[in-house]
Design a protein around this motif. Structure first.
Motif, short mmCIF file in Angstrom:
data_model
loop_
_atom_site.label_atom_id
_atom_site.label_comp_id
_atom_site.label_asym_id
_atom_site.label_seq_id
_atom_site.Cartn_x
_atom_site.Cartn_y
_atom_site.Cartn_z
N GLU A 130 0.82 -1.21 0.00
CA GLU A 130 0.00 0.00 0.00
C GLU A 130 0.85 1.26 0.00
O GLU A 130 0.50 2.25 -0.65
N LEU A 133 1.99 1.70 -3.50
CA LEU A 133 0.88 2.13 -4.35
C LEU A 133 0.57 3.61 -4.14
O LEU A 133 0.24 4.33 -5.10
N ARG A 137 0.65 6.44 -6.98
CA ARG A 137 -0.52 7.28 -7.23
C ARG A 137 -0.10 8.75 -7.36
O ARG A 137 -0.55 9.47 -8.26
N TYR A 140 1.66 9.24 -10.59
CA TYR A 140 0.73 9.22 -11.71
C TYR A 140 0.09 10.59 -11.90
O TYR A 140 -0.02 11.10 -13.02
N GLU A 156 0.92 2.36 -14.43
CA GLU A 156 -0.21 1.42 -14.43
C GLU A 156 0.28 -0.03 -14.37
O GLU A 156 -0.28 -0.86 -13.64
N ALA A 159 1.63 -0.71 -10.88
CA ALA A 159 0.54 -0.85 -9.92
C ALA A 159 -0.11 -2.23 -10.02
O ALA A 159 -0.43 -2.86 -9.00
N LYS A 163 -0.32 -5.13 -7.05
CA LYS A 163 -1.57 -5.75 -6.61
C LYS A 163 -1.47 -7.28 -6.71
O LYS A 163 -2.01 -8.00 -5.87
N ASN A 348 -13.89 -1.80 -9.11
CA ASN A 348 -12.71 -1.19 -8.49
C ASN A 348 -11.67 -0.74 -9.51
O ASN A 348 -10.50 -1.14 -9.45
N ASN A 350 -9.06 1.70 -11.07
CA ASN A 350 -8.20 2.78 -10.61
C ASN A 350 -8.67 4.10 -11.21
O ASN A 350 -9.07 4.15 -12.38
N TYR A 352 -7.18 6.45 -12.42
CA TYR A 352 -6.50 6.85 -13.66
C TYR A 352 -6.79 5.92 -14.83
O TYR A 352 -6.31 6.13 -15.94
N ASN A 353 -7.61 4.87 -14.60
CA ASN A 353 -7.99 3.98 -15.70
C ASN A 353 -9.47 4.12 -16.09
O ASN A 353 -9.91 3.55 -17.09
#
Length: 363
Positions: A130, A133, A137, A140, A156, A159, A163, A348, A350, A352-353
């Protein structure tokens, strides 16, 4: 590992007792001109237990059927961003807390075996991933500000790899601790990181006594509202106290259902980005439908005005009929993307996606 089994056996015995009350007593280090708030994961701020701070001390009681995750924080009337302490509480716990509002990570929790186990779990599974991540973030957002698409794509991929690593660590933890309530929690929280075969395997390994917990119940029914499934219908009140039925609202539209709350810092941080996406595509049959965990319409209206968001927001209800439970969510922020036929496309996504997923459906 044997210690973890003993801890959970103690908890299981405790859960069978008639008196399932818990008690938190503590002191606050830092700003005491506030109240202390205890919120159970998946519930609204307006379902929380609260306590005044008197001479630097607070006291909270409640009741539980099974161990649960909670957020503990201080709150002022004009506060919108919070930094909560995550704790796990079991029935009959008597917990002593030193709540450090200056540095929440330095807070001290004593008297809860399940919380101690939860901390071990966080060290093994969550925190490293986390933290990385969070760094990605921020990177990004920086890359996005200068339209560095190559860097954005690189982040991306990183990330996604992190995960996957988190899923591997959670999988190993659950296999090694099949009698632990924390394993039931982990399986629920990370279910989207496992394939169906892995979920079935881990469910079969977990002690049968855990199958009555809400985490496992919801996993067993987790085929609801998964990608490829028809989105479940519901009716909730909007911010103007009107009844909104999802199936009517979503007819022939692409809908991003966004689960959030006024007291959720990451949710509020994402709202400007979501509003920009909404403005870009709302004329093409795209809608955002907010599902707020607030209970107070006035609080929701104030948050909407402050964040300058224009999509429709509904207030979720409490308990077994909550839309968050219907859609198998226990933490915020969360989202689900639904196509024009009412079929769930993704969960869920992201922040940015999201735009890329919307563009795919608009083609």
């Amino acid at each position: 590992m044997q210690k973890l089994y003993i801890i959970t056996l103690i908890l299981l015995t405790g859960c069978k007792q008639v008196d399932n009350k818990f008690e938190l007593s503590g002191t606050v280090i830092g700003d005491t001109d506030a109240i202390v708030v205890l919120i159970q994961a998946g519930q609204s701020r307006f379902d929380a237990e609260t306590s005044p701070i008197i001479d630097g001390k607070f006291h909270i009681t409640g009741s539980l059927e099974y161990p649960e995750e909670f957020s503990l924080m201080t709150e002022k009337s004009d506060q919108s961003i919070f930094n909560p302490l995550s704790i796990f509480i079991a029935p009959n716990d008597k917990i002593g807390i030193e709540l450090n509002t200056k540095d929440i990570e330095k807070s001290i929790v004593k008297g809860s075996l399940v919380h101690d186990e939860f901390q071990q779990y966080l060290k093994i599974v969550d925190r490293y991933v986390e933290d990385l991540l969070d760094q990605l973030r921020d990177e990004y957002y920086t890359a996005e500000a200068i339209n560095d698409t190559l860097k954005m794509r690189e982040i991306e991929i990183q990330a996604a790899e992190l995960k996957e690593l988190k899923g591997q660590r959670a999988y190993k933890y659950i296999k090694n601790n099949p009698k632990s309530f924390v394993s039931a929690y982990s399986l629920y929280e990370n279910k989207d990181l496992f394939d169906t075969k892995q979920v079935d395997e881990l469910l079969s390994l977990l002690d049968k006594s855990l199958h009555n917990s809400k985490h496992i119940y919801d996993i067993v029914h987790a085929d609801r509202n998964q990608p490829g499934k028809k989105a479940s219908d519901f009716t909730l009140k909007d911010s103007q106290n009107n009844d909104i039925t999802f199936s009517k609202f979503a007819k022939d539209k692409i809908v991003l259902m966004e689960f959030w709350a006024s007291w959720c810092g990451p949710c509020r941080k994402a709202n400007p980005k979501l509003e920009a996406i909404y403005q870009q595509y709302k004329g093409q049959g795209f809608e955002i439908l907010g599902i707020s965990q607030d209970r107070d319409i006035q609080v929701l209206q104030e948050s909407i005005a402050k964040d300058q968001i224009t999509w429709i927001n509904l207030l979720d209800v409490k308990g077994i009929n909550a839309v968050t439970r219907l859609y198998n969510y226990s933490s915020l922020p969360a989202n689900i993307l639904i196509d024009r036929n009412g079929i769930v496309v993704a969960r869920n996504i992201n922040i940015y996606n999201i735009e890329n997923e919307i563009i795919k459906l608009l083609r």
